[in-house]
Every structure is written in C-alpha cells, then in structure tokens.
Write an enzyme that holds these catalytic residues in place. Structure first.
Site, mmCIF file in Angstrom:
data_model
loop_
_atom_site.group_PDB
_atom_site.id
_atom_site.type_symbol
_atom_site.label_atom_id
_atom_site.label_comp_id
_atom_site.label_asym_id
_atom_site.label_seq_id
_atom_site.Cartn_x
_atom_site.Cartn_y
_atom_site.Cartn_z
ATOM 1 C CG ASP A 1 -6.489 3.247 -0.276
ATOM 2 O OD1 ASP A 1 -7.075 3.872 -1.175
ATOM 3 O OD2 ASP A 1 -6.231 2.023 -0.349
ATOM 4 C CE1 TYR B 1 -6.974 -3.970 -0.211
ATOM 5 C CE2 TYR B 1 -6.855 -1.914 1.000
ATOM 6 C CZ TYR B 1 -6.642 -2.635 -0.153
ATOM 7 O OH TYR B 1 -6.083 -2.018 -1.242
ATOM 8 C CE LYS C 1 -8.392 0.910 -2.964
ATOM 9 N NZ LYS C 1 -7.867 0.449 -1.660
ATOM 10 C CG HIS D 1 -9.995 -3.284 -5.306
ATOM 11 N ND1 HIS D 1 -10.107 -3.616 -3.978
ATOM 12 C CD2 HIS D 1 -8.672 -3.187 -5.538
ATOM 13 C CE1 HIS D 1 -8.904 -3.703 -3.443
ATOM 14 N NE2 HIS D 1 -8.016 -3.458 -4.375
HETATM 15 N N1 LIG Z 1 -5.870 -0.769 -5.609
HETATM 16 C C1 LIG Z 1 -5.136 -1.844 -5.497
HETATM 17 O O1 LIG Z 1 -5.283 -2.852 -6.232
HETATM 18 C C2 LIG Z 1 -4.053 -1.879 -4.459
HETATM 19 C C3 LIG Z 1 -3.062 -2.892 -4.493
HETATM 20 C C4 LIG Z 1 -2.046 -2.861 -3.529
HETATM 21 C C5 LIG Z 1 -2.053 -1.851 -2.568
HETATM 22 N N2 LIG Z 1 -3.052 -0.897 -2.545
HETATM 23 C C6 LIG Z 1 -3.079 0.174 -1.512
HETATM 24 O O2 LIG Z 1 -1.791 0.787 -1.444
HETATM 25 C C7 LIG Z 1 -1.301 0.684 -0.111
HETATM 26 C C8 LIG Z 1 0.213 0.625 -0.085
HETATM 27 O O3 LIG Z 1 0.704 -0.405 -0.909
HETATM 28 P P1 LIG Z 1 1.394 -1.746 -0.344
HETATM 29 O O4 LIG Z 1 0.844 -2.065 0.981
HETATM 30 O O5 LIG Z 1 1.246 -2.771 -1.417
HETATM 31 O O6 LIG Z 1 2.947 -1.438 -0.299
HETATM 32 P P2 LIG Z 1 3.940 -0.236 0.152
HETATM 33 O O7 LIG Z 1 3.214 0.843 0.844
HETATM 34 O O8 LIG Z 1 4.756 0.087 -1.066
HETATM 35 O O9 LIG Z 1 4.907 -0.996 1.158
HETATM 36 C C9 LIG Z 1 4.475 -1.522 2.387
HETATM 37 C C10 LIG Z 1 5.624 -2.320 2.998
HETATM 38 O O10 LIG Z 1 6.731 -1.456 3.253
HETATM 39 C C11 LIG Z 1 7.055 -1.487 4.632
HETATM 40 N N3 LIG Z 1 7.379 -0.096 5.024
HETATM 41 C C12 LIG Z 1 6.521 0.947 5.089
HETATM 42 N N4 LIG Z 1 7.155 2.065 5.468
HETATM 43 C C13 LIG Z 1 8.454 1.738 5.642
HETATM 44 C C14 LIG Z 1 9.589 2.467 6.057
HETATM 45 N N5 LIG Z 1 9.514 3.760 6.352
HETATM 46 N N6 LIG Z 1 10.786 1.798 6.146
HETATM 47 C C15 LIG Z 1 10.869 0.481 5.841
HETATM 48 N N7 LIG Z 1 9.809 -0.259 5.447
HETATM 49 C C16 LIG Z 1 8.602 0.362 5.358
HETATM 50 C C17 LIG Z 1 5.827 -2.009 5.361
HETATM 51 O O11 LIG Z 1 6.202 -2.721 6.539
HETATM 52 P P3 LIG Z 1 5.402 -2.651 7.957
HETATM 53 O O12 LIG Z 1 3.947 -2.538 7.694
HETATM 54 O O13 LIG Z 1 5.787 -3.967 8.581
HETATM 55 O O14 LIG Z 1 5.959 -1.477 8.711
HETATM 56 C C18 LIG Z 1 5.265 -2.965 4.315
HETATM 57 O O15 LIG Z 1 5.927 -4.213 4.362
HETATM 58 C C19 LIG Z 1 -2.006 -0.565 0.425
HETATM 59 O O16 LIG Z 1 -1.971 -0.654 1.826
HETATM 60 C C20 LIG Z 1 -3.387 -0.369 -0.131
HETATM 61 O O17 LIG Z 1 -4.096 0.585 0.626
HETATM 62 C C21 LIG Z 1 -4.026 -0.905 -3.481
#
Ligand SMILES: NC(=O)c1ccc[n+]([C@@H]2O[C@H](COP(=O)([O-])OP(=O)(O)OC[C@H]3O[C@@H](n4cnc5c(N)ncnc54)[C@H](OP(=O)(O)O)[C@@H]3O)[C@@H](O)[C@H]2O)c1
Length: 277
Positions: A60, A65, A90, A123
């Site tokens: 994704d 990004y 997106k 998005h």
């Molecule tokens: N459509 C939208 O508006 C929108 C908005 C936000 C996000 N997104 C999408 O959703 C994806 C995921 O959301 P997100 O990046 O906001 O947050 P998330 O996946 O909820 O959390 C990511 C964070 O958690 C840490 N992490 C991941 N796996 C872990 C584990 N097993 N143990 C401990 N810590 C862990 C990562 O650290 P490290 O990377 O340092 O390991 C990072 O700091 C994004 O990458 C993006 O593709 C979309």
C-alpha cells in the site's frame, strides 16, 4: 463479533499464506499487506523486499508518500509474476479533478513501472475543494479502460460515499480508514457491510501507541504471541483488510505471521474494550 461473516476469505493457490478477500467486483485482495507511509525512498525497496521474503504480496503506497519509484524497483527486482502482487496507490488532494487525476494516475503508474494498478484510491475526500465526484468519474474511466483492476476511496464518511452512489455509476469497492481497537469505526463498518464495501484498516496498530497496553500484553502472553500480532489478528477476525507499516525486517515478518492462531470471544471482547480506556 459484528460483520465478521461478510467477506469471503480463502487462500490464493500458490500465492502466499495470506488469505484473500473478494472485492465486490470479483477481484481478490490479500487481507494483509505492507503499508509504506513514512518509509523514505532510499529504504523502501529493502522494506518491500523483506515483505516479499516474508510472504506478503500486497503493498500500500500513495503519490504523497514519495516512494512509488522504490516500490516499483522492489517489484521489478523480486522476479515475482505481476499477477501475484497486489499494488495500491492513491491520488493526492491537489491532483483531484477529472483531467488532473488521469495525469496523476499515469505518473504514478510510470513511477511504479506498472501498466496496470490493482487498486486506486482517492486519498482524502478534500470536501472543501469539492472535486471528489469529478475525480471519481476519472476513476471510472481508468477502470473502464482496464488501467486499474479496482477503484475505491479513503477517509470517506457515509455522506460522501452516499454522494458517489447518487451521482456516479460505479460504486467504490473499498474504503481505507483509520481503524484500530481505540477507534473501531463500528458505524462506518456497518454502512460498508450493508453496501458491499470492504473495510481496509490503516494505522492498524495505532502507529505503535497501543502495543504497550496491559490487556494486549496479557492476551499476547496467553497465546505466546506479541501484542502487534494480537491486534492484527483482531483485525483479521473482524474481516478487515489490514496494512501494518514497518521498516524493520523482523517486525515485517512478525506482522504477517498471524494466520496460525485464533482469538476466542473473551479475547475479542477484551480488545474491543480498549475503545473505552
Ligand atoms: N489512507 C490514509 O490516509 C492513510 C493514513 C495513514 C496510514 N495509511 C496507510 O496505513 C499504513 C499503516 O499505518 P501507519 O503507518 O500509520 O501505522 P501502523 O501500521 O499502525 O504503525 C506503524 C508503527 O508501528 C511500528 N511497528 C510496526 N510493527 C511493529 C511490531 N511488530 N512491534 C512494534 N512496533 C511495530 C512501526 O515501527 P518501525 O517501522 O520502526 O518498525 C511504526 O512506527 C501506512 O503505512 C499507510 O500505507 C493510510
């Protein structure tokens, strides 16, 4: 467990151990993918390569990004058949509008090095600029032309989805929204289920913030798993598509290893209760 029966979940033969959910237009999406927000261009190819090694087949990304080229490089280097990989990108807010969206799509596809994108999302509705209906008409053209296999939205509320239903022809197959135990989005999930829209959970780990919660630690200890695995398993059992982000190879592997255990009703209820704390 509301809405858990809705999606059709099954294995994709020869693809990976991640089950697929059938979108309303018949296209299969792997239920778990790697999110790559906040992974810089120089690092993203390594993260995507680590994900492919761990069995992910769903990535994704988004124009905003700034890492579509790196994702494309990793896809090309993987040697995996194109039809085994599911790629979402997106359109960003300032590219909305009919003509701009068509141009933005071409630019994203070129950066990714792909002829066809699996899923293209608006998005954000960016409702004040009021261009998402025209943007959606461009999405319908891209879909009709076969440039994209499925079209959907992100961060849309019920009234914005309703407007697309009323004013356009093709319904979004997915709405990607912030969703985790502290923000379970029950109302929107209910609306999605009634309208054959799959719910895709972003920030599924609450950006890592909830992993230190005591309840999660207890459920994790009970199953011999980590808190992150427990939260991701909760999403899977609710029927969400889920896209955890990590740039750390060990966590990338940990996060996809959630198909070999099951949470019971007490676990699901205890996790759901995090909303109230
Ligand atoms: N459509 C939208 O508006 C929108 C908005 C936000 C996000 N997104 C999408 O959703 C994806 C995921 O959301 P997100 O990046 O906001 O947050 P998330 O996946 O909820 O959390 C990511 C964070 O958690 C840490 N992490 C991941 N796996 C872990 C584990 N097993 N143990 C401990 N810590 C862990 C990562 O650290 P490290 O990377 O340092 O390991 C990072 O700091 C994004 O990458 C993006 O593709 C979309």
């Amino acid at each position: 467990m509301p809405f858990a029966d809705r999606p059709v979940t099954r294995e994709i033969d020869g693809m990976s151990t991640v089950p697929a959910i059938s979108l309303d237009n018949g296209v299969d999406i792997p239920q778990l993918g790697l999110g790559v927000w906040q992974i810089d261009e120089p690092d993203v190819a390594d993260a995507v390569a680590a994900a492919f090694d761990a069995g992910y087949r769903h990535i994704d990304t988004a124009r905003i990004y700034g890492n579509e080229r790196g994702v494309g490089r990793a896809i090309a280097a993987s040697g995996l058949p194109r039809d085994e990989i599911f790629v979402t990108t997106k359109v960003w807010n300032n590219d909305q509008g009919y003509d701009r969206t068509l141009r933005a799509f071409d630019a994203s596809a070129a950066r990714l090095g792909l002829e066809q994108i699996d899923l293209y999302l608006i998005h954000w509705p960016a409702a004040r600029q009021d261009r998402y209906v025209d943007t959606w008409r461009a999405f319908e053209k891209l879909y009709a032309d076969g440039r994209v296999r499925a079209i959907g939205v992100s961060n849309f509320e019920v009234r914005q989805l309703q407007r697309l239903f009323d004013e356009t022809s093709v319904r979004p197959v997915i709405n990607q929204i912030e969703l985790h135990p502290r923000r379970p989005q029950d109302e929107l999930r209910g609306f999605h289920a009634e309208n054959d829209i799959v719910t895709e959970a972003y920030s599924p780990l609450d950006q890592g913030a909830l992993l230190y919660d005591e309840t999660l630690q207890k459920v994790a200890a009970k199953h011999g798993r980590t808190p992150a695995q427990v939260v991701l398993r909760w999403h899977i059992q609710l029927g969400n598509v889920v896209i955890p982000k990590s740039k750390t190879p060990a966590r990338i592997a940990e996060n996809v290893d959630v198909f070999g255990f099951k949470l019971d009703n007490d676990d699901m209820a205890a996790i759901a209760d995090l909303e109230h704390r």
